[in-house]
Design a protein around this motif. Sequence first.
Motif, PDB file in Angstrom:
ATOM      1  N   ARG A  12       0.827  -1.212   0.000  1.00  0.00           N
ATOM      2  CA  ARG A  12       0.000   0.000   0.000  1.00  0.00           C
ATOM      3  C   ARG A  12       0.861   1.261   0.000  1.00  0.00           C
ATOM      4  O   ARG A  12       0.586   2.208  -0.733  1.00  0.00           O
ATOM      5  CB  ARG A  12      -0.915   0.000   1.237  1.00  0.00           C
ATOM      6  CG  ARG A  12      -1.865   1.204   1.325  1.00  0.00           C
ATOM      7  CD  ARG A  12      -2.511   1.315   2.684  1.00  0.00           C
ATOM      8  NE  ARG A  12      -1.522   1.541   3.727  1.00  0.00           N
ATOM      9  CZ  ARG A  12      -1.476   0.872   4.880  1.00  0.00           C
ATOM     10  NH1 ARG A  12      -2.350  -0.086   5.133  1.00  0.00           N
ATOM     11  NH2 ARG A  12      -0.547   1.152   5.783  1.00  0.00           N
ATOM     12  N   ASP A  13       1.915   1.276   0.833  1.00  0.00           N
ATOM     13  CA  ASP A  13       2.737   2.482   0.951  1.00  0.00           C
ATOM     14  C   ASP A  13       3.689   2.660  -0.232  1.00  0.00           C
ATOM     15  O   ASP A  13       4.053   3.795  -0.561  1.00  0.00           O
ATOM     16  CB  ASP A  13       3.547   2.430   2.253  1.00  0.00           C
ATOM     17  CG  ASP A  13       2.678   2.493   3.494  1.00  0.00           C
ATOM     18  OD1 ASP A  13       1.502   2.914   3.370  1.00  0.00           O
ATOM     19  OD2 ASP A  13       3.165   2.121   4.577  1.00  0.00           O
ATOM     20  N   TYR A  14       4.103   1.548  -0.842  1.00  0.00           N
ATOM     21  CA  TYR A  14       5.042   1.604  -1.966  1.00  0.00           C
ATOM     22  C   TYR A  14       4.494   0.761  -3.117  1.00  0.00           C
ATOM     23  O   TYR A  14       4.988  -0.340  -3.388  1.00  0.00           O
ATOM     24  CB  TYR A  14       6.421   1.097  -1.547  1.00  0.00           C
ATOM     25  CG  TYR A  14       7.118   1.945  -0.509  1.00  0.00           C
ATOM     26  CD1 TYR A  14       7.894   3.030  -0.887  1.00  0.00           C
ATOM     27  CD2 TYR A  14       6.992   1.646   0.855  1.00  0.00           C
ATOM     28  CE1 TYR A  14       8.543   3.808   0.056  1.00  0.00           C
ATOM     29  CE2 TYR A  14       7.646   2.420   1.803  1.00  0.00           C
ATOM     30  CZ  TYR A  14       8.411   3.502   1.406  1.00  0.00           C
ATOM     31  OH  TYR A  14       9.048   4.267   2.342  1.00  0.00           O
ATOM     32  N   THR A  86       9.705  11.346  -1.939  1.00  0.00           N
ATOM     33  CA  THR A  86       8.810  10.978  -0.838  1.00  0.00           C
ATOM     34  C   THR A  86       9.125   9.597  -0.277  1.00  0.00           C
ATOM     35  O   THR A  86       8.270   8.967   0.344  1.00  0.00           O
ATOM     36  CB  THR A  86       7.342  11.022  -1.313  1.00  0.00           C
ATOM     37  OG1 THR A  86       7.192  10.153  -2.442  1.00  0.00           O
ATOM     38  CG2 THR A  86       6.934  12.428  -1.686  1.00  0.00           C
ATOM     39  N   GLU A 193      14.201   1.359   3.810  1.00  0.00           N
ATOM     40  CA  GLU A 193      13.627   2.622   3.348  1.00  0.00           C
ATOM     41  C   GLU A 193      14.707   3.693   3.291  1.00  0.00           C
ATOM     42  O   GLU A 193      15.550   3.793   4.191  1.00  0.00           O
ATOM     43  CB  GLU A 193      12.504   3.067   4.276  1.00  0.00           C
ATOM     44  CG  GLU A 193      11.273   2.193   4.232  1.00  0.00           C
ATOM     45  CD  GLU A 193      10.181   2.690   5.156  1.00  0.00           C
ATOM     46  OE1 GLU A 193       9.259   3.384   4.669  1.00  0.00           O
ATOM     47  OE2 GLU A 193      10.269   2.391   6.361  1.00  0.00           O
ATOM     48  N   ARG A 232      10.752  -0.043  -4.666  1.00  0.00           N
ATOM     49  CA  ARG A 232       9.338   0.321  -4.576  1.00  0.00           C
ATOM     50  C   ARG A 232       9.218   1.814  -4.292  1.00  0.00           C
ATOM     51  O   ARG A 232       9.938   2.348  -3.430  1.00  0.00           O
ATOM     52  CB  ARG A 232       8.623  -0.484  -3.481  1.00  0.00           C
ATOM     53  CG  ARG A 232       8.313  -1.920  -3.901  1.00  0.00           C
ATOM     54  CD  ARG A 232       7.479  -2.658  -2.877  1.00  0.00           C
ATOM     55  NE  ARG A 232       7.059  -3.950  -3.399  1.00  0.00           N
ATOM     56  CZ  ARG A 232       5.933  -4.163  -4.029  1.00  0.00           C
ATOM     57  NH1 ARG A 232       5.068  -3.149  -4.206  1.00  0.00           N
ATOM     58  NH2 ARG A 232       5.610  -5.359  -4.485  1.00  0.00           N
ATOM     59  N   LYS A 234       6.491   5.350  -3.951  1.00  0.00           N
ATOM     60  CA  LYS A 234       5.154   5.752  -3.513  1.00  0.00           C
ATOM     61  C   LYS A 234       4.350   6.296  -4.686  1.00  0.00           C
ATOM     62  O   LYS A 234       4.877   6.678  -5.704  1.00  0.00           O
ATOM     63  CB  LYS A 234       5.268   6.815  -2.412  1.00  0.00           C
ATOM     64  CG  LYS A 234       5.889   6.244  -1.122  1.00  0.00           C
ATOM     65  CD  LYS A 234       5.934   7.268  -0.010  1.00  0.00           C
ATOM     66  CE  LYS A 234       6.475   6.644   1.259  1.00  0.00           C
ATOM     67  NZ  LYS A 234       6.517   7.620   2.389  1.00  0.00           N
TER      68      LYS A 234
END
Length: 234
Positions: A12-14, A86, A193, A232, A234
Amino acid sequence: MLQGCLSPEIIRDYPKVRVSLFASVTDTNDAFSFSHVANQPDGYVTELQKCAQSSTAMGTEALIPEPYSTRLMPVSDMSEVLAAATGVLLESIEFVGYDGTLVGSSDQNADNNTAIDSSQSSALDAYMASHFRGGIVGNWQPNYCRPVVRVNGMSVLDMMGSEIQDAATLQRNHLGHLSIGIPLPFGLEYYREFDRVTKVEVYGGLAQWIATSAEATKKLVRYPLVCMIRWRLK
């Protein structure tokens, strides 16, 4: 690889997946030369043959013609990863080795290629060969494969030096120890991350020692590597 086991939160986030490709190259320019590999469909056919160079020693990060550098060239567009402001997730890294040898190639050592070719009739004493142009290779030892990946200057993958220290010189660069490398293909999941990715550097080599070659000194045959880094965004 375990992409199928990702948590829903990561997906979902990436949600955007991008794959960066890096390949062995004999380019000696500090900044990669766009024209080093010919701008035509068979450009890397020729370059992979050049990467099957023979030498007396394994290459290093040094940008010299022989042994050529272990630096891998980015061969896919990195701009979207480098422009992401981001957050970027480094998901995985994978290395695969390929057979660049070709009997009769003017870029290669004829004696070493002959020894590899002639050995194929032996049931127990053949040198590793893919039997295909550009086929996958990598499972022998010593294979000299000790890759390094740096993101923003930080080593996210590093085989490091040898463990045993020379009592006289205090050095850990034992060439015999450093010839033992990871079997290929090799991959790992990372899941790190980064707020921003500003620079990606990939190094790695692969080689086979052809002990019975008629070649007097340059018995180390190099093989090209390809690295795949999965990101990955966003």
